[in-house]
Motif scaffolding. Structure first.
Motif, PDB file in Angstrom:
ATOM      1  N   TYR A 129       0.861  -1.181   0.000  1.00 45.95           N
ATOM      2  CA  TYR A 129       0.000   0.000   0.000  1.00 45.95           C
ATOM      3  C   TYR A 129       0.898   1.232   0.000  1.00 45.95           C
ATOM      4  CZ  TYR A 129      -3.185   3.573   1.706  1.00 45.95           C
ATOM      5  OH  TYR A 129      -3.915   4.719   1.840  1.00 45.95           O
ATOM      6  N   ILE A 160      -0.292  -7.192 -15.913  1.00 47.79           N
ATOM      7  CA  ILE A 160      -0.318  -6.266 -14.784  1.00 47.79           C
ATOM      8  C   ILE A 160      -1.341  -5.195 -15.121  1.00 47.79           C
ATOM      9  CG2 ILE A 160       0.968  -4.556 -13.450  1.00 47.79           C
ATOM     10  CD1 ILE A 160       3.476  -6.169 -13.939  1.00 47.79           C
ATOM     11  N   GLU A 161      -2.288  -4.984 -14.221  1.00 49.36           N
ATOM     12  CA  GLU A 161      -3.329  -3.985 -14.422  1.00 49.36           C
ATOM     13  C   GLU A 161      -3.375  -3.054 -13.227  1.00 49.36           C
ATOM     14  OE1 GLU A 161      -7.075  -5.897 -15.072  1.00 49.36           O
ATOM     15  OE2 GLU A 161      -6.394  -6.955 -16.852  1.00 49.36           O
ATOM     16  N   TYR A 162      -3.818  -1.840 -13.483  1.00 54.33           N
ATOM     17  CA  TYR A 162      -4.080  -0.924 -12.384  1.00 54.33           C
ATOM     18  C   TYR A 162      -5.379  -0.204 -12.695  1.00 54.33           C
ATOM     19  CZ  TYR A 162      -2.512   3.042 -15.214  1.00 54.33           C
ATOM     20  OH  TYR A 162      -2.384   3.998 -16.189  1.00 54.33           O
ATOM     21  N   PHE A 163      -6.039   0.250 -11.669  1.00 52.88           N
ATOM     22  CA  PHE A 163      -7.328   0.915 -11.828  1.00 52.88           C
ATOM     23  C   PHE A 163      -7.254   2.287 -11.174  1.00 52.88           C
ATOM     24  CE2 PHE A 163      -7.971  -3.638 -11.774  1.00 52.88           C
ATOM     25  CZ  PHE A 163      -8.735  -3.832 -12.920  1.00 52.88           C
ATOM     26  N   ALA A 164      -7.805   3.289 -11.866  1.00 49.03           N
ATOM     27  CA  ALA A 164      -7.820   4.657 -11.345  1.00 49.03           C
ATOM     28  C   ALA A 164      -9.148   5.296 -11.722  1.00 49.03           C
ATOM     29  CB  ALA A 164      -6.666   5.460 -11.912  1.00 49.03           C
ATOM     30  N   PHE A 170      -2.729   8.581 -13.178  1.00 47.94           N
ATOM     31  CA  PHE A 170      -1.699   7.599 -12.886  1.00 47.94           C
ATOM     32  C   PHE A 170      -1.205   6.980 -14.176  1.00 47.94           C
ATOM     33  CE2 PHE A 170      -3.974   7.792  -8.891  1.00 47.94           C
ATOM     34  CZ  PHE A 170      -2.965   7.722  -7.955  1.00 47.94           C
ATOM     35  N   LEU A 172       1.668   3.788 -15.751  1.00 44.17           N
ATOM     36  CA  LEU A 172       2.445   2.605 -15.430  1.00 44.17           C
ATOM     37  C   LEU A 172       3.597   2.491 -16.408  1.00 44.17           C
ATOM     38  CD1 LEU A 172       2.552  -0.046 -13.727  1.00 44.17           C
ATOM     39  CD2 LEU A 172       1.165  -1.098 -15.505  1.00 44.17           C
TER      40      LEU A 172
END
Length: 181
Positions: A129, A160-164, A170, A172
């Motif tokens: 975190y 690899i994923e990210y959420f915003a 953001f 990557l």
């Protein structure tokens, strides 16, 4: 010399438990595969009825399980079996002891040590975190996220994923060219 009439006195009838094997090491098993079974034989090699009072695992290691006893007594020369299953869930070293209780006077609690090793990839991500806090408009902040395998089998990362939320502020950076796939 006098003639003595010698007679052999038979021993008192008694049960005698024999458990095979006396211990077992399952070795290394891949946690993604099915578990492995071990048949533990219980025999009465004595001269009286062997009463089986129960069989259980001493420890709380959930990687081992046993079948129940199918019968409660064995006459001389009779045998039965218990199946011990080892099914590791991750990269881990496991041990437990099978305990078999009976009316054998000198072996009322027969212990069978069990060991095994689970092989598996284990992903570790650090930090888990991170709070960027307040960032002034037009400024940026970066954080390096470390992804590593702390298991003993190859770890395959397919995406690899990210959420915003909107607006997406953001980004990557993929260092595949430097670190490999």
């Amino acid at each position: 010399c006098s003639d003595y009439n010698l007679q052999a006195i038979p021993p008192d009838p008694s049960p005698e438990i024999e458990v095979t094997p006396g211990g077992h090491d399952f070795g290394s098993l891949n946690a993604a595969d099915a578990g492995q079974d071990l048949i533990v034989g219980i025999s009465n090699i004595g001269t009286d009825t062997l009463e089986l009072h129960g069989a259980s695992l001493v420890g709380a290691d959930s990687s081992f399980s046993i079948s129940g006893l199918s019968i409660n007594s064995l006459e001389p020369g009779e045998s039965t079996e218990i199946i011990v299953t080892y099914d590791p869930s991750t990269y881990e070293i496991n041990s437990d002891v099978l305990s078999i209780l009976s009316n054998d006077e000198d072996e009322y609690n027969t212990l069978v040590p069990l060991n095994g090793v689970g092989d598996a990839p284990v992903i570790s991500i650090s930090p888990e975190y991170y709070d960027f806090g307040s960032i002034y408009l037009g400024c940026d902040d970066t954080i390096d996220v470390r992804i590593e395998n702390i298991g003993n089998v190859n770890l395959e990362i397919s995406d690899i994923e990210y959420f915003a939320s909107l607006p997406v502020d953001f980004g990557l950076q993929d260092h595949e060219a430097v670190n490999g796939t």
